[in-house]
Design an enzyme around this catalytic site. Structure first.
Site, mmCIF file in Angstrom:
data_model
loop_
_atom_site.group_PDB
_atom_site.id
_atom_site.type_symbol
_atom_site.label_atom_id
_atom_site.label_comp_id
_atom_site.label_asym_id
_atom_site.label_seq_id
_atom_site.Cartn_x
_atom_site.Cartn_y
_atom_site.Cartn_z
ATOM 1 N N CYS A 47 6.654 97.538 46.793
ATOM 2 C CA CYS A 47 5.262 97.444 47.247
ATOM 3 C C CYS A 47 5.179 97.860 48.723
ATOM 4 O O CYS A 47 6.125 97.685 49.485
ATOM 5 C CB CYS A 47 4.754 96.011 47.074
ATOM 6 N N ASP A 49 3.582 96.423 50.869
ATOM 7 C CA ASP A 49 3.429 95.205 51.669
ATOM 8 C C ASP A 49 4.430 95.166 52.834
ATOM 9 O O ASP A 49 5.631 95.356 52.626
ATOM 10 C CB ASP A 49 3.632 93.976 50.765
ATOM 11 N N ARG A 51 5.711 92.908 54.347
ATOM 12 C CA ARG A 51 6.684 91.812 54.356
ATOM 13 C C ARG A 51 7.875 92.042 53.421
ATOM 14 O O ARG A 51 8.729 91.173 53.286
ATOM 15 C CB ARG A 51 5.980 90.498 53.966
ATOM 16 N N HIS A 103 6.725 91.601 44.228
ATOM 17 C CA HIS A 103 6.854 90.383 45.032
ATOM 18 C C HIS A 103 5.742 89.404 44.712
ATOM 19 O O HIS A 103 4.611 89.804 44.449
ATOM 20 C CB HIS A 103 6.867 90.719 46.534
ATOM 21 N N CYS A 106 1.534 89.082 45.772
ATOM 22 C CA CYS A 106 1.129 90.479 45.972
ATOM 23 C C CYS A 106 -0.398 90.592 45.940
ATOM 24 O O CYS A 106 -1.042 90.212 44.957
ATOM 25 C CB CYS A 106 1.744 91.357 44.884
HETATM 26 CO CO CO Z 1 2.309 93.753 47.074
#
Ligand code: CO
Length: 214
Positions: A47, A49, A51, A103, A106
């Site tokens: 992803c 993302d 993090r 994750h 999400c």
């Molecule tokens: Co995500």
């Protein structure tokens, strides 16, 4: 006087200098060796993302993981970007393992679960709505919405691994050698990966209509 916006991006350039310096202190040849080429064993499809950075969460170094990231770690069979990365990684780099890493928590999965309009991204997240639709009975039986989102996150990863197995690229490579497909979910609140063990080492795990005669 410098404005705060400028300072905030300069922090990255300063960080880069510090990074380069510390690597060279550990190994003066570090960048010289990297510049000779890459031979990663892993392709990471994760992803976007902020993090979930592939190298950081797996404690690996530059040169070890070939990376493709998009919102909600999707493997879409018409995505030229993904398909190009996949073919290059398998055919030219010879990666042995392809990892789809979702994750928990999400935002993409959450957004796909709702009926709210978020913008252009809703058309991308339609792929997760299709996963939801496929597993609607199982998912609707989970009352707690966080737990439902967690389960959808896992099912989404499993479906994306299947999508990899359905590509002509993976199937052609399977004719020549072993390629392992993995489905993982990373916990942002624990820093730990859960291995969903959806390893497809052949086309047995996908329906007949998706198997090509190669
Ligand atoms: Co995500």
């Amino acid at each position: 006087m410098e404005n705060p916006m400028e300072l905030s991006y300069k922090r990255l350039l300063d960080g880069n200098k510090a990074y380069s310096m510390s690597k060279k202190i550990d190994d003066p040849e570090y960048f010289k060796k990297l510049s000779l080429g890459q031979r990663p064993d892993y392709l990471w499809i994760g992803c976007s993302d902020s993090r979930v950075p592939a190298n950081e969460v797996t404690n690996t170094e530059s040169g070890e993981i070939f990376v493709h990231r998009n919102i909600a770690n999707l493997v879409v069979h018409t995505d030229m970007n993904l398909l190009s990365v996949l073919e290059y990684a398998l055919v030219h780099l010879g990666v042995k393992h392809v990892i789809v890493c979702g994750h928990y928590g999400c935002g993409g999965v959450r957004a796909a679960m709702s009926n709210n309009l978020h913008g252009f991204v809703d058309n991308w997240l339609r792929n997760i709505k299709d996963v939801y639709h496929k597993y609607e009975k199982v998912l609707n039986a989970i009352e707690d919405s966080d737990k439902r989102a967690d389960r959808l996150t896992e099912l989404n990863v499993i479906e994306q691994v299947r999508n990899l197995a359905k590509t002509t690229i993976v199937q052609q490579e399977w004719k020549k050698r072993e390629v392992h497909l993995h489905g993982w979910v990373y916990g942002i609140n624990s820093g730990l990966v859960t291995d969903l063990s959806v390893i497809h080492d052949g086309t047995e795990d996908i329906d007949k209509i998706y198997r090509y005669v190669i």
